[in-house]
Scaffold this motif. Structure first.
Motif, PDB file in Angstrom:
ATOM      1  N   LYS A 211      -0.554  -4.190   6.474  1.00  0.00           N
ATOM      2  CA  LYS A 211      -0.512  -5.440   5.490  1.00  0.00           C
ATOM      3  C   LYS A 211       0.740  -6.319   6.039  1.00  0.00           C
ATOM      4  O   LYS A 211       0.774  -7.668   5.792  1.00  0.00           O
ATOM      5  N   THR A 214      -0.561  -8.649   8.596  1.00  0.00           N
ATOM      6  CA  THR A 214      -1.187  -9.834   7.871  1.00  0.00           C
ATOM      7  C   THR A 214       0.097 -10.907   7.343  1.00  0.00           C
ATOM      8  O   THR A 214      -0.413 -12.083   7.347  1.00  0.00           O
ATOM      9  N   ALA A 245      -1.116 -12.293   0.658  1.00  0.00           N
ATOM     10  CA  ALA A 245      -0.676 -11.368   1.543  1.00  0.00           C
ATOM     11  C   ALA A 245       0.501 -10.455   1.111  1.00  0.00           C
ATOM     12  O   ALA A 245       0.741  -9.198   1.117  1.00  0.00           O
ATOM     13  N   ASN A 248      -0.095  -7.978  -1.655  1.00  0.00           N
ATOM     14  CA  ASN A 248      -0.696  -6.670  -1.081  1.00  0.00           C
ATOM     15  C   ASN A 248       0.339  -5.695  -0.703  1.00  0.00           C
ATOM     16  O   ASN A 248       0.323  -4.537  -0.811  1.00  0.00           O
ATOM     17  N   VAL A 249       1.396  -6.325   0.009  1.00  0.00           N
ATOM     18  CA  VAL A 249       2.593  -5.655   0.350  1.00  0.00           C
ATOM     19  C   VAL A 249       3.292  -5.168  -0.931  1.00  0.00           C
ATOM     20  O   VAL A 249       3.600  -4.143  -1.024  1.00  0.00           O
ATOM     21  N   ASP A 252       1.471  -2.306  -2.611  1.00  0.00           N
ATOM     22  CA  ASP A 252       1.624  -0.886  -2.174  1.00  0.00           C
ATOM     23  C   ASP A 252       2.977  -0.544  -2.412  1.00  0.00           C
ATOM     24  O   ASP A 252       3.079   1.003  -2.669  1.00  0.00           O
TER      25      ASP A 252
END
Length: 603
Positions: A211, A214, A245, A248-249, A252
């Protein structure tokens, strides 16, 4: 994993001494830190009872050469002096360990980044296609930082924590006897809890790096295409794409951190359980035995050692998490370091390129071995040195693929490609590429002056040589219009010059190489037809012996060529000059007719 560790360890290089000294000094620091509570316990016991049971007390008595009952203050003073010295030594060892650890870890990261960068410089285009640009950037930055932090922990914290645990447990049993058994019960519980937490967080850390790629791709693409984004008013779309993006990082990492957040409560629960139990049973034992079985000094030491044991376990859990996270980074780094360039120099390379003759013998090419379709198929073509050759074809007809085989940016998949009568795979790569000049449609200018950019073609070029090639490329006129002329500073990517100016500077830069083969890959698309004609005329007159290959969309750019090649779907559709192709090639005739009509010219 062991193979990766060995490969990464080779990049410690000249920082091996610092990497060795750091754990040695850390061990000395741990010894001091474990001796201080032991000595403090002796001091408390001595002040409380005047007891000389401790071997250290006997040594101190002989050191001050006095009887305990007669000169107890001198013994206390000696205790205090030694404690101060030991504290200073611990501080000194800690500072030195930090210095050597920083030197080793930063040097290791520097060597690793250099190794990765140098490796990527040797990659062929096929290798670069395998790793995306954003992925290589992530590996050079985030992944190296993770491995650096892990290495720093290994040579310092990973040495300190186990030693602190072992020494503290040992000292706790020496001072506390059976009371230290509380650690035998609590430590496994804490250890199990911390390992369980770390294992839950591990899979999340492993997923996050893709990720990151990305995220970096979004940043790189947006910055590179900023003008396009603004011209289409797509800022909001790009912002949303980046936010997705980034979320998403962040998502997590948040999940991982939520799991790791249980580390502190688990540790403090065990720590306060130990302290409460020690206070309860320790104080009871001191009072009931009248300090004969268990003393206040022992109680004080046991509390300190308990803290040290639990903190060392806490650090070990963090090391476990960091090493786990960096394990994925290490794998990604070694993936690049292990990658072998698909294009290599032969054992006995040919260094001299006799002339600009080019011959394709039944050449076929595809970008990757696993690719199903060939980009070029059954190419047979002969070009004599000094000829001017035009290449025309529709989008996706593999015009650029054809010319990229000549300087071995890619290798042919089948067949043979000769330059100067020799297979290109037999040449020294540097010698071959020095003899082939390529000007791409989207060539890059680097931040620096115009002179510095031009000298990429020839680092030793004089001012006169630079002016001469700029006149050939029709660039001197606009350069002279700048206040600083050839010392004008070019911004990164050439953003402060127009597309046509950039192309002409790139042509001039390539001409400085004095190549035997000059390839212009649609490199005059941003200049007007008059300037295009002037550039072609100047090259024909000034470098007649150089083989010139011109890829173009405009018929006017190639109609005077000695040979015109029509490519269609990776195959040669027709070969001839302007006159013969108008008669024999439907594709050429169609292109010519559409451009003539588009220009409003009657045949």
């Amino acid at each position: 994993m062991l193979k990766n560790v060995k490969k990464l360890a080779s990049y410690i290089g000249e920082y091996k001494l610092a990497a060795i000294l750091s754990p040695v000094i850390v061990a000395l620091e741990v010894v001091m830190e474990c001796l201080i509570p032991f000595l403090t316990a002796d001091l408390i016991t001595f002040i409380e009872t005047g007891s000389k049971d401790s071997l250290l007390t006997h040594w101190l008595v002989s050191f001050v050469q006095s009887n305990i009952s007669q000169n107890r203050l001198a013994v206390v003073g000696t205790y205090c002096t030694i404690l101060i010295v030991m504290a200073l030594l611990s501080l000194t060892f800690g500072a030195l360990a930090g210095i050597y650890c920083s030197k080793a870890s930063c040097g290791f990261a520097k060597n690793l980044r250099t190794g990765l960068f140098n490796k990527s410089q040797d990659f062929s285009f096929e290798n670069i296609d395998k790793f995306s640009t954003s992925s290589l950037v992530t590996r050079l930055t985030t992944d190296v930082t993770n491995v650096q932090q892990s290495f720093m922990m290994i040579i310092r914290t990973a040495i300190r924590s186990p030693l602190m645990f072992i020494f503290s447990i040992t000292m706790a049993f020496i001072r506390g006897g059976k009371m230290a058994l509380i650690f035998v019960v609590v430590v496994p519980i804490l250890l199990f809890g911390l390992i369980f937490i770390a294992k839950k967080a591990m899979p999340i850390f492993k997923k996050v790096f893709k990720k990151y790629d990305t995220l970096n791709a979004s940043v790189q693409e947006n910055v590179h295409g900023m003008r396009v984004v603004k011209s289409f008013v797509r800022e909001e779309y790009e912002t949303e794409k980046f936010e997705d993006a980034s979320k998403n990082v962040a998502g997590d990492f948040t999940r991982a951190e939520k799991i790791l957040a249980f580390n502190n409560p688990t540790m403090f629960l065990c720590m306060y359980t130990v302290m409460t139990t020690l206070c309860l049973f320790g104080s009871k034992l001191i009072i009931s035995s009248n300090s004969t079985v268990f003393r206040i000094g022992d109680f004080s030491a046991l509390l300190t050692y308990g803290m040290q044991i639990l903190m060392s376990l806490m650090m070990l859990s963090m090391i476990f998490v960091m090493i786990t996270m960096s394990g994925e980074s290490a794998r990604r780094i070694c993936e690049v370091l292990d990658e072998e360039s698909t294009i290599k120099n032969p054992e006995n390379p040919v260094y001299e390129i006799k002339n600009g003759d080019i011959e394709f013998k039944d050449v076929s090419f595809k970008y990757a071995a696993r690719a199903e379709k060939y980009a070029l198929s059954n190419i047979n073509l002969t070009i004599k040195s000094g000829q001017t050759v035009g290449i025309i074809g529709g989008t996706g007809s593999s015009k650029s693929s054809l010319i990229q085989l000549i300087p071995r940016l890619y290798d042919v998949t089948k067949g043979q490609l000769l330059v100067g009568g020799v297979d290109v795979r037999e040449y020294d790569i540097t010698a071959l590429r020095d003899s082939v000049g390529i000007v791409l449609q989207k060539n890059i200018l680097f931040s620096g002056t115009i002179k510095e950019n031009l000298r990429w073609g020839n680092k030793d070029a004089s001012d006169e040589e630079m002016e001469r090639v700029c006149k050939l490329a029709c660039a001197d006129e606009f350069i002279q219009g700048f206040p600083d002329k050839y010392d004008t500073y070019i911004e990164q990517g050439g953003t402060n010059v127009s597309g046509g100016q950039k192309q002409r500077l790139c042509i001039a830069r390539t001409l400085l190489k004095k190549p035997k083969i000059l390839i212009l890959d649609d490199s005059t698309s941003a200049v007007d037809t008059k300037t295009d004609a002037m550039i072609r005329k100047a090259m024909a007159e000034e470098i007649p012996d150089t083989t010139k290959i011109i890829i173009a969309q405009r018929i006017s750019s190639v109609q005077d060529a000695d040979l015109i090649i029509i490519l269609d779907d990776g195959k040669i559709n027709a070969i001839g000059n302007h006159t013969s192709l108008l008669e024999s090639s439907e594709i050429y005739k169609e292109i010519y007719t559409s451009q003539i009509k588009g220009a409003g010219i009657n045949e």
